[in-house]
Design an enzyme around this catalytic site. Structure first.
Site, PDB file in Angstrom:
ATOM      1  N   HIS A  57       0.874  -1.182   0.000  1.00 16.30           N
ATOM      2  CA  HIS A  57       0.000   0.000   0.000  1.00 16.30           C
ATOM      3  C   HIS A  57       0.907   1.226   0.000  1.00 16.30           C
ATOM      4  O   HIS A  57       1.206   1.804   1.049  1.00 16.30           O
ATOM      5  CB  HIS A  57      -0.899  -0.012   1.231  1.00 16.30           C
ATOM      6  CG  HIS A  57      -1.958   1.037   1.239  1.00 16.30           C
ATOM      7  ND1 HIS A  57      -3.202   0.836   1.795  1.00 16.30           N
ATOM      8  CD2 HIS A  57      -1.977   2.308   0.773  1.00 16.30           C
ATOM      9  CE1 HIS A  57      -3.934   1.933   1.673  1.00 16.30           C
ATOM     10  NE2 HIS A  57      -3.200   2.847   1.057  1.00 16.30           N
ATOM     11  N   GLU A  88      -2.549  -1.735  -3.163  1.00 17.37           N
ATOM     12  CA  GLU A  88      -3.666  -1.025  -2.542  1.00 17.37           C
ATOM     13  C   GLU A  88      -3.409   0.476  -2.556  1.00 17.37           C
ATOM     14  O   GLU A  88      -2.265   0.924  -2.601  1.00 17.37           O
ATOM     15  CB  GLU A  88      -3.821  -1.435  -1.077  1.00 17.37           C
ATOM     16  CG  GLU A  88      -4.077  -2.873  -0.819  1.00 17.37           C
ATOM     17  CD  GLU A  88      -4.193  -3.166   0.664  1.00 17.37           C
ATOM     18  OE1 GLU A  88      -4.764  -4.203   1.005  1.00 17.37           O
ATOM     19  OE2 GLU A  88      -3.711  -2.349   1.492  1.00 17.37           O
ATOM     20  N   HIS A 209      -7.653  -6.460   7.336  1.00 19.20           N
ATOM     21  CA  HIS A 209      -7.435  -5.423   8.347  1.00 19.20           C
ATOM     22  C   HIS A 209      -7.640  -6.010   9.733  1.00 19.20           C
ATOM     23  O   HIS A 209      -8.751  -6.315  10.146  1.00 19.20           O
ATOM     24  CB  HIS A 209      -8.333  -4.206   8.152  1.00 19.20           C
ATOM     25  CG  HIS A 209      -7.661  -2.928   8.613  1.00 19.20           C
ATOM     26  ND1 HIS A 209      -7.529  -2.579   9.937  1.00 19.20           N
ATOM     27  CD2 HIS A 209      -7.058  -1.937   7.916  1.00 19.20           C
ATOM     28  CE1 HIS A 209      -6.889  -1.438  10.039  1.00 19.20           C
ATOM     29  NE2 HIS A 209      -6.566  -1.020   8.820  1.00 19.20           N
TER      30      HIS A 209
END
Length: 261
Positions: A57, A88, A209
């Site tokens: 990310h 991401e 997450h």
């Protein structure tokens, strides 16, 4: 490619793929100018241990993953054709530049702001639909699968499908916080309902997450059709105690445990 064995609605569940998020490896490396720990070395160890994918990310401030990491990992992944590369980020910040440059297997669109410490919510419909539509179309035209980071809201799944996204990634922090408490069953039920709604719309499912070795199997046993889990913070923290290779193997054991239920 990741195993896509079932629709998630039948009795035989497919094996969920594990994608290892390497942001925290890069965060540690960035505290010195020595290049250690190596992000590409960590990716290699994770893949050798059986991980089916790598996730990064890259944020605009390069607080952890940097531009060169994305390109180096894209090169590394060519040596692992059975694994997938997932990038991401917010498509309205810096993500699309990477999508255009390296064309990963998957891009996960996340509505994070530059000031956020970490992702903390999914996209909102219908508010975000009009601006998401062109970037979804562009990514798919490049041959990149599109996954939208979403809260567990069954009613939003039709809107996601109508935009042309391929998958949703269920944002699982609320589940992680509720795990082991009296709220667990009710919170988990919302994820199950959202997964069922997504599958009915023809969407595929990811999740991530704050999933960890304690809560992962329970989640996968209850939520149908999860193709991939992306796990970084807890996995890297566990690796400080167990070593990265053994940690990856332990997460894979959790996934197999869930599929055997």
């Amino acid at each position: 490619m990741n195993p896509l064995l079932t629709t998630g609605l039948d009795e035989k569940r497919g094996v969920t793929a594990l994608s290892v998020n390497l942001n925290k490896v890069a965060l540690l490396r960035n505290t010195r100018a020595l290049g250690i720990p190596s992000v590409t070395r960590a990716a290699t160890l994770a893949l050798q241990a059986g991980a089916q994918g790598i996730t990064v990310h890259p944020r605009p401030d390069e607080r952890h993953i940097r531009a060169h990491d994305v390109h180096e990992l894209a090169g590394l992944m060519k040596q692992w054709p059975q694994a997938e590369f997932n990038i991401e980020g917010n498509p309205f910040h810096n993500l699309m530049d990477f999508v255009r440059a390296v064309r990963p297997h998957q891009c996960t669109f996340v509505p994070d702001e530059t000031s956020q410490a970490t992702s903390d919510h999914g996209w909102t419909f219908p508010q975000d639909a009009s601006r998401l539509a062109p970037v979804i179309t562009e990514a798919r035209s490049l041959g990149v699968r599109v996954s939208l980071f979403m809260d567990p809201l069954p009613g939003a799944m039709r809107a996601v499908r109508e935009l042309g996204a391929d998958r949703v990634e269920l944002y699982t922090e609320t589940y992680a916080r509720a795990h082991g408490t009296p709220l667990q069953a009710d919170v988990l039920a919302a994820f199950t309902a959202t997964a069922q709604a997504a599958l009915r719309e023809g969407l595929e499912l990811n999740a991530g997450h704050d999933l960890n070795r304690d809560n992962l199997a329970d989640f996968l046993a209850a939520v149908p059709g999860v193709q991939e889990v992306s796990i970084g913070h807890a996995l890297i923290a566990d690796a400080l105690e167990l070593g990265l290779a053994e940690t990856v193997k332990d997460y894979l054991r959790c996934i197999r445990k869930a599929s055997a239920r």
